[in-house]
Design a protein around this motif. Structure first.
Motif, short mmCIF file in Angstrom:
data_model
loop_
_atom_site.label_atom_id
_atom_site.label_comp_id
_atom_site.label_asym_id
_atom_site.label_seq_id
_atom_site.Cartn_x
_atom_site.Cartn_y
_atom_site.Cartn_z
N THR A 45 20.07 7.90 -72.66
CA THR A 45 21.17 8.12 -73.56
C THR A 45 21.19 9.40 -74.36
N GLY A 57 21.13 10.23 -77.42
CA GLY A 57 20.18 10.26 -78.47
C GLY A 57 18.89 9.90 -78.47
N ASP A 58 18.68 8.48 -78.00
CA ASP A 58 17.29 8.02 -77.92
C ASP A 58 16.66 7.94 -76.66
N HIS A 106 12.83 1.38 -73.61
CA HIS A 106 11.28 1.42 -73.49
C HIS A 106 11.13 0.81 -72.02
#
Length: 266
Positions: free
Chosen positions: A222, A224-225, A229
Motif C-alpha cells: 500500500t 502508506g503502510d 506483516h
C-alpha cells in the motif's frame, strides 16, 4: 456511421457515461454484462487492438471527423453519442481530457495459472487503492518486461477509468488476474516471491540471488503502510531500494519502476 445527437442529459442510453458508478459498471451480479470506460483515442485504440469489445462512444462533434474518425469507421454499427464540449462536461461531471470516451465490455476474468503461464517476472499489487498508482504501475510493468500482474481484493480495479487512462492502455497489454492468496498460488506455480519492504532481513534490490531466479514475483504494498506483516513474513526474499539523503522510501509507482527494471528477465 451511427451518430446520435444528445438532446437531454437524462437520456437512458447515456447513463453509462454519466450516472453509473464504477461498481455499477462492473455489475458484480451479472459479470458478463460488466462495462468500463476507456478515455482518449489512443487508449481506445490499444483496447480495440487487444480485442476488447466496444459498446458505445461519446465524443465532441469535432472528433467525429477528427481524432475518433478511424475508431468510428472501424465499428460502423456502434452508437456514437455527441454534443458540444460544455454539455459533455455537464453530462460526465468533468471536462474530457481528449474529447472521447468509449464504453467497453469487460473481458472475462482470467485465472492466476493462465496469466502466469510461461511468465518469468510477475508483479503482485497488494492493497494499492490509488487509481493513479495502479495505472502507473501497469505502464511500468508493460514497458519494463513484467509478464503478468496479480491484484489482491484490497487493490482497486485495474479497469477504473483513471487507472486505464494513466496506464495509457497498458492494462490491455499485460495479462492480469485477481487473487486472494498470491504467495500460495505463485509458489505452487514455481515462483519465488520477493517483498519490497524495509526490514532487518531486507537485501539490496541488486542482489545477484534475486536476478538469478528463473521465476520471480515482486510484491508491492500500500501507498502508506507498505506490505502487510504476513505478506512480508511469507515471502521467500525481502528487498529494499538503497536510498540517499535520508529518504526512507519511494512512492509505490516509482518504486515499482525501479524494481521492474533492476529485476527484469535477463
Amino acid at each position: 456511421m451511427n451518430v446520435i445527437e444528445i438532446a437531454s442529459l437524462q437520456q437512458e442510453e447515456i447513463r453509462v457515461f454519466a450516472s453509473l458508478t464504477e461498481a455499477q459498471l462492473r455489475n458484480k451480479l451479472n459479470p458478463d454484462e460488466g462495462l468500463f470506460i476507456a478515455e482518449s483515442p489512443k487508449v481506445i485504440r490499444v483496447a480495440l487492438e487487444a480485442g476488447i469489445e466496444p459498446v458505445a462512444l461519446l465524443c465532441e462533434r469535432r472528433h467525429i471527423t477528427g481524432d475518433a474518425a478511424d475508431i468510428i469507421a472501424s465499428r460502423p454499427a456502434m452508437p456514437v453519442y455527441t454534443a458540444d464540449r460544455k454539455l459533455l462536461a455537464e453530462l460526465t461531471g468533468y471536462t474530457l481530457t481528449r474529447g472521447v470516451l468509449c464504453a467497453m465490455r469487460r473481458p472475462k476474468p482470467r485465472s492466476v495459472a493462465k496469466v502466469c503461464a510461461g511468465a518469468s517476472r510477475v508483479a503482485v499489487i497488494d492493497g494499492v487503492s490509488d487509481t493513479t498508482n495502479i495505472g502507473a504501475i501497469f505502464r511500468s510493468a508493460a514497458a519494463l518486461g513484467i509478464d503478468a500482474v496479480l491484484l489482491t481484493p484490497t487493490s482497486c480495479d485495474a479497469l477504473n477509468r483513471r487507472a486505464v487512462r494513466v496506464s495509457m492502455g497498458s492494462v490491455f497489454l499485460v495479462p492480469w488476474a485477481r487473487t486472494e492468496h498470491p504467495q500460495e498460488e505463485l509458489n505452487a506455480l514455481g515462483f519465488r516471491t520477493v517483498a519490497l519492504a524495509l526490514t532487518d532481513r531486507s537485501v539490496s534490490i541488486d542482489d545477484e540471488r534475486l536476478k538469478a531466479e528463473p521465476r520471480l514475483a515482486l510484491m508491492l504494498g500500500t501507498e502508506g503502510d507498505g506490505l502487510a506483516h504476513d505478506a512480508i513474513e511469507g515471502a521467500d526474499y525481502v528487498c529494499r531500494i538503497p536510498m540517499y539523503h535520508g529518504v526512507d522510501s519511494l512512492n509505490v509507482a516509482a518504486a515499482s519502476a525501479v524494481a521492474f527494471w533492476e529485476l527484469r528477465r535477463r
